[in-house]
Design an enzyme around this catalytic site. Structure first.
Site, short mmCIF file in Angstrom:
data_model
loop_
_atom_site.label_atom_id
_atom_site.label_comp_id
_atom_site.label_asym_id
_atom_site.label_seq_id
_atom_site.Cartn_x
_atom_site.Cartn_y
_atom_site.Cartn_z
N CYS A 1 55.52 32.28 18.24
CA CYS A 1 54.33 32.90 18.85
C CYS A 1 53.59 33.73 17.81
O CYS A 1 54.12 34.70 17.27
CB CYS A 1 54.76 33.80 20.01
SG CYS A 1 53.39 34.76 20.68
N ASN B 1 65.18 36.93 25.78
CA ASN B 1 63.76 37.15 25.51
C ASN B 1 63.09 35.78 25.49
O ASN B 1 63.45 34.94 24.67
CB ASN B 1 63.58 37.85 24.16
CG ASN B 1 62.13 38.00 23.74
OD1 ASN B 1 61.83 38.14 22.57
ND2 ASN B 1 61.21 37.98 24.68
N GLY B 2 62.15 35.56 26.39
CA GLY B 2 61.46 34.27 26.43
C GLY B 2 61.18 33.85 27.85
O GLY B 2 61.17 34.68 28.77
N SER C 1 48.22 49.55 17.49
CA SER C 1 48.43 48.15 17.11
C SER C 1 47.43 47.67 16.05
O SER C 1 47.73 46.75 15.30
CB SER C 1 48.37 47.25 18.33
OG SER C 1 47.18 47.48 19.04
N GLY D 1 59.70 46.11 25.66
CA GLY D 1 59.91 46.14 27.11
C GLY D 1 60.26 47.54 27.56
O GLY D 1 61.16 48.16 26.98
N CYS E 1 52.97 28.66 17.40
CA CYS E 1 52.28 28.35 18.65
C CYS E 1 50.99 29.15 18.62
O CYS E 1 50.98 30.34 18.34
CB CYS E 1 53.11 28.81 19.86
SG CYS E 1 52.19 28.65 21.42
N CYS F 1 60.58 41.58 26.47
CA CYS F 1 61.99 41.81 26.18
C CYS F 1 62.42 41.90 24.71
O CYS F 1 61.89 41.19 23.85
CB CYS F 1 62.87 40.78 26.85
SG CYS F 1 62.49 40.58 28.59
N ASP G 1 40.32 45.93 16.64
CA ASP G 1 41.38 45.90 17.67
C ASP G 1 42.17 44.61 17.54
O ASP G 1 41.73 43.67 16.87
CB ASP G 1 40.76 46.03 19.07
CG ASP G 1 41.77 46.59 20.07
OD1 ASP G 1 42.95 46.78 19.71
OD2 ASP G 1 41.39 46.85 21.23
N ASP G 2 43.34 44.56 18.20
CA ASP G 2 44.20 43.38 18.02
C ASP G 2 43.70 42.16 18.80
O ASP G 2 43.71 41.05 18.29
CB ASP G 2 45.66 43.70 18.39
CG ASP G 2 45.79 44.31 19.77
OD1 ASP G 2 45.64 43.58 20.75
OD2 ASP G 2 46.02 45.53 19.85
N CYS H 1 47.30 29.69 23.17
CA CYS H 1 46.33 30.48 23.94
C CYS H 1 44.94 30.47 23.27
O CYS H 1 43.95 30.80 23.92
CB CYS H 1 46.84 31.91 24.17
SG CYS H 1 47.50 32.71 22.73
N TYR I 1 50.40 41.49 17.25
CA TYR I 1 50.51 42.60 18.18
C TYR I 1 51.93 42.97 18.61
O TYR I 1 52.28 44.14 18.63
CB TYR I 1 49.67 42.23 19.41
CG TYR I 1 49.79 43.12 20.60
CD1 TYR I 1 49.23 44.40 20.60
CD2 TYR I 1 50.46 42.70 21.75
CE1 TYR I 1 49.33 45.22 21.72
CE2 TYR I 1 50.56 43.51 22.86
CZ TYR I 1 50.00 44.77 22.83
OH TYR I 1 50.11 45.58 23.92
N CYS J 1 49.19 31.80 28.72
CA CYS J 1 50.47 31.55 28.05
C CYS J 1 51.52 31.20 29.07
O CYS J 1 51.66 31.87 30.09
CB CYS J 1 50.91 32.81 27.29
SG CYS J 1 52.55 32.62 26.57
#
Ligand code: SF4
Length: 472
Positions: free
Chosen positions: A239, A106-107, A286, A32, A436, A5, A348-349, A439, A245, A385
């Site tokens: 995040c 968003n979240g 990306s 999104g 954060c 989002c 790559d990301d 992950c 990304y 996540c």
């Protein structure tokens, strides 16, 4: 991996706020692609138009012309397929009469399920399966006298990630959770104010970036001007994937241009994992900047080994399994003239499940590459996540199940290097403790997540899980 989002809002008497929001949402389309919506108010009535599809598919002259007023909020939504419903398209309108709000989120709210039960018992009704409606009803359930205190009440009860645009008949509010998981910024245009998930959306409508909205902050915008209310914050948890990304490279978050951060990730990768090669390429789009960074630092020539078909939208390829099986071939085309006989560094990301990377490696080999050396801007993703990123179960995360040499063999690369956490932090050039990185580390910033059944971490995806971890 998909994010969830984009939020946009504008307060500008005398301006075509719906059209400004339309262009703001255009700039945030990468956050999104499943639905888009705009709500406006003229002080008397709140109007909403939200549909499934891309911004350009949802709105036309006719729909925009009905969205009159001097305040608007807008939303781009990503959801999992199960909850990809028209009813969940945002902004959503909740409440009655003067006690009505439009909200865009968003979240991800971690404790949405108990709050949903509590509010249902109090007689609040729900028309969507999105946790955003829980936030809205929680605000409306407050006995406080003014909107700021009502929002404050909700913030004290909510756990999780939320960057919000909230509109009443007379005011616009921008709210960011105390962890600051998702970005949100404030800008100014002639005679008005703008809030947006990312600064690139301000640039596109000619607005001036003013500042980030701080974690735990409520910004209120009305005829009285702009006011800020700061709630107490503890640990911050932005995040880090916004830098790797999610966010657009031309956005600035915490004073750091994303493009520069990604360039530096490539440079760090070149330091950590040097290799003798004839070509460096970033997987478009990306990892383009990171590829440039790797090339700069290693002095290996940069080139494009894969061209991206930018107009293949997810919306069109999802429904048909046969077409979906074509996978990356629909997305990328190798350039044999660039690849033939070369030892290639491909940047790559991230690698999440490891389903796409082997196909990309194969394509590059098919294009003539003699060797393929994968370099990844993210450290190995070993934990799911719970902050709203549609990632995978622990069982599906390839780095949780295999050693790095095993991942290398699985993806079919000649070598594989994941950027270290220290290298990533160096590239982002911001203090480690604002992020954060759960992950990578499994250290979730929200206590309730730590208390989750360990089995849930092993087996549950955000989309399979109960209401608490559904997306907006
Ligand atoms: S767990 Fe990973 S993807 Fe989720 S918010 Fe934290 S850093 Fe971002």
């Amino acid at each position: 991996m998909r994010e969830s989002c984009g939020v946009f809002g504008v307060y500008a008497p005398g301006e075509d706020v719906a059209r400004l929001t339309f262009f703001g949402l255009f700039a945030l389309q990468h956050r999104g692609q499943e639905s888009a919506g705009i709500a406006t108010t003229d002080g008397k009535k709140i109007r909403v138009y939200a549909r499934m599809g891309l911004v350009s598919q949802v709105f036309d002259e006719d729909s925009l012309s009905h969205l009159v007023g001097h305040i608007a909020i807008g939303h781009n939504r990503y959801s999992t397929r199960g909850s990809s419903l028209r009813a969940n398209a945002q902004p959503i309108l909740v409440g009655k009469g003067s006690n009505t709000i439009a909200i865009a989120h968003n979240g991800n709210i971690v404790n949405a399920e108990p709050l949903y039960k509590e509010l249902s018992e109090q007689g609040y009704t729900f028309h969507t399966s999105a946790d955003t409606e829980v936030i809205a009803n929680l605000i409306l359930s407050s006995h406080e006298k003014n909107w700021v205190d009502k929002i404050r009440y909700a913030m004290h009860r909510l756990q999780g990630a939320y960057s919000l645009g909230i509109m009443t008949r007379h005011s616009l509010f921008a709210v960011r959770d105390p962890f600051g998981v998702r970005p949100l910024c404030l800008g100014a245009i002639d005679g008005g104010w703008v809030v947006a998930s990312e600064s690139c959306a301000l640039d596109h409508i000619g607005a001036r970036f003013i500042r980030e909205i701080e974690p735990g902050e409520i910004v209120s915008i009305s005829e009285n001007g702009v006011d800020s209310y700061q709630e107490e914050v503890g640990r911050r948890a932005l995040c880090i994937f916004e830098y790797i990304y999610f966010a657009r490279p031309d956005s600035v978050i915490n004073g750091r241009l994303l493009y520069s951060a990604r360039l530096a990730m490539g440079e760090e990768l070149a330091e950590e994992y040097p290799v003798d090669a004839g070509l460096v390429m970033g997987v478009p789009d990306s990892a383009t900047a990171a590829g440039i960074g790797y090339s700069h630092r290693s002095n290996i020539p940069l080139g494009e080994g894969l061209l991206k078909n930018r107009y293949v939208g997810r919306t069109f390829i999802e429904p048909d399994q046969r077409i979906r099986d074509l996978g990356v071939k629909l997305k990328f085309n190798p350039l044999p003239q660039m690849l033939n006989g070369k030892r290639v560094v491909m940047v790559d990301d991230s690698i999440v499940r490891g389903t796409t990377t082997p196909q990309v490696v194969k394509l590059v080999r098919r294009g003539g590459a003699r060797e393929v050396h994968m370099r990844i801007c993210a450290p190995p993703i070993r934990y799911p996540c719970f902050f709203g990123v549609d990632m995978a179960t622990r069982r599906e995360l390839i780095a949780a199940q295999k050693t790095i040499p095993e991942v290398k063999d699985f993806i079919g690369a000649d070598s594989l290097g994941y950027l270290s956490i220290d290298g990533l932090i160096k590239a982002v050039a911001l203090p480690k403790d604002i992020f954060c990185m759960a992950c990578f580390t499994g250290e979730y910033p929200i206590p309730v997540q730590l208390e989750m059944d360990k089995l849930a971490l092993e087996t549950t995806t955000p989309q399979q899980a109960p209401f608490a971890i559904k997306e907006r």
